[in-house]
Design a protein around this motif. Structure first.
Motif, short mmCIF file in Angstrom:
data_model
loop_
_atom_site.label_atom_id
_atom_site.label_comp_id
_atom_site.label_asym_id
_atom_site.label_seq_id
_atom_site.Cartn_x
_atom_site.Cartn_y
_atom_site.Cartn_z
N ALA A 94 0.84 -1.21 0.00
CA ALA A 94 0.00 0.00 0.00
C ALA A 94 0.87 1.26 0.00
O ALA A 94 0.62 2.21 -0.75
CB ALA A 94 -0.94 -0.01 1.21
N LEU B 29 -1.46 -3.42 -9.72
CA LEU B 29 -0.52 -4.28 -8.99
C LEU B 29 0.34 -5.03 -9.99
O LEU B 29 -0.13 -5.44 -11.05
CB LEU B 29 -1.29 -5.28 -8.11
CG LEU B 29 -2.22 -4.66 -7.05
CD1 LEU B 29 -3.00 -5.75 -6.33
CD2 LEU B 29 -1.44 -3.82 -6.06
N HIS C 247 2.35 2.14 -3.31
CA HIS C 247 1.42 2.73 -4.29
C HIS C 247 0.76 4.01 -3.78
O HIS C 247 0.02 4.65 -4.53
CB HIS C 247 0.33 1.71 -4.66
CG HIS C 247 0.84 0.56 -5.47
ND1 HIS C 247 1.07 0.64 -6.83
CD2 HIS C 247 1.17 -0.71 -5.11
CE1 HIS C 247 1.51 -0.53 -7.28
NE2 HIS C 247 1.58 -1.36 -6.25
N ILE D 29 -5.71 -1.88 -1.75
CA ILE D 29 -4.86 -2.94 -2.32
C ILE D 29 -5.65 -4.24 -2.42
O ILE D 29 -5.63 -4.92 -3.46
CB ILE D 29 -3.59 -3.15 -1.46
CG1 ILE D 29 -2.66 -1.93 -1.55
CG2 ILE D 29 -2.86 -4.44 -1.85
CD1 ILE D 29 -2.05 -1.68 -2.92
#
Length: 258
Positions: free
Chosen positions: A203, A246, A206, A213
């Motif tokens: 997390a 992802l 990003h 997530i």
């Protein structure tokens, strides 16, 4: 809005938005306000059930939102104890929702074995009558799906099942994919430890929350998600899954969380 309105195509051709808004345990006033907020934020898929006792509030929120009814995918579900008067139950749901049809009607969980096929036939008959555009099941095993499909020649469009990093299976997903059945995952956040250090590390990488997530992980697997919240900022962040993806490695790492 790009990927935010990504859909999965159901067997009959209907487009089911991958991000839905769940309403389980939302009391009437909260259900109304939360669905209104969700529709304002951009959700176009709302999931309720007879069991939730909030169909009237969900329906009123859809109507009051100003969003065209055709643009909102509405699901409700049949309790097994109502199976023997299924059509009457759906008609009651439609009165509560104040709409002529639902986009998806599910058997909430399997009935007793003797009622499995007759109940499924009732759903198919409601579909033929135009009361439900699509029909499916929830909490069914692949064997139970095959049983009703073989008896009627028509398989469920959807199976709504618990799905989370700790509770999922590639083999189970394959079983559904081979049959062309869409998987909707529920309790994905509820059944996940959002304090998990691995999730938190991904997390941070990003710049999003661990919940985002987990939800994004579902989307990477083409699993429909139904996050529920009564807080507007959470409703918004659960929908805001568009700005990051992802990596394959991250997906694999999350796949192995327990």
């Amino acid at each position: 809005m790009g990927r935010m309105t990504r859909t999965v195509e159901l067997a009959g051709g209907a487009a089911l938005p991958l991000i839905g808004f769940g309403t389980w345990e939302l009391r009437p006033k909260t259900a109304y306000e939360s669905v209104r907020a969700a529709l304002e934020i951009g959700y176009r898929h709302v999931d309720t059930a007879t069991l939730y006792r909030n169909e009237a509030d969900v329906g009123r929120a859809v109507k009051d939102s100003g969003v065209d009814r055709q643009q909102v995918f509405v699901t409700t579900k049949l309790r097994p104890q109502d199976a023997r008067h299924a059509r009457r139950t759906l008609e009651s749901s439609l009165r509560q929702l104040d709409t002529g049809y639902v986009d998806l009607w599910l058997i909430h969980w399997p009935t007793g074995r003797d009622d499995l096929v007759p109940t499924w036939q009732e759903l198919l008959s409601a579909k033929d009558a135009g009361l439900a555009r699509n029909v499916g099941v929830s909490n069914f095993s692949p064997a139970q799906i095959d049983l009703v499909t073989e008896a009627t020649g028509q398989q469920p469009a959807v199976n709504q099942i618990p799905w989370s990093p700790a509770q999922h299976g590639p083999a189970l997903l394959d079983e559904h994919r081979r049959r062309g059945i869409a998987v909707e995952g529920y309790s994905g956040l509820k059944n996940t430890d959002l304090r998990d250090p691995v999730l938190n590390e991904i997390a941070q990488r990003h710049g999003v929350t661990p919940a985002q997530i987990v939800l994004r992980w579902h989307l990477e697997h083409d699993i429909v998600i139904l996050p529920r919240s009564s807080r507007r900022e959470r409703i918004a962040s659960n929908f805001d899954l568009d700005g990051f993806t992802l990596t394959k490695e991250e997906v694999t790492t999350i796949d192995t969380l327990t």
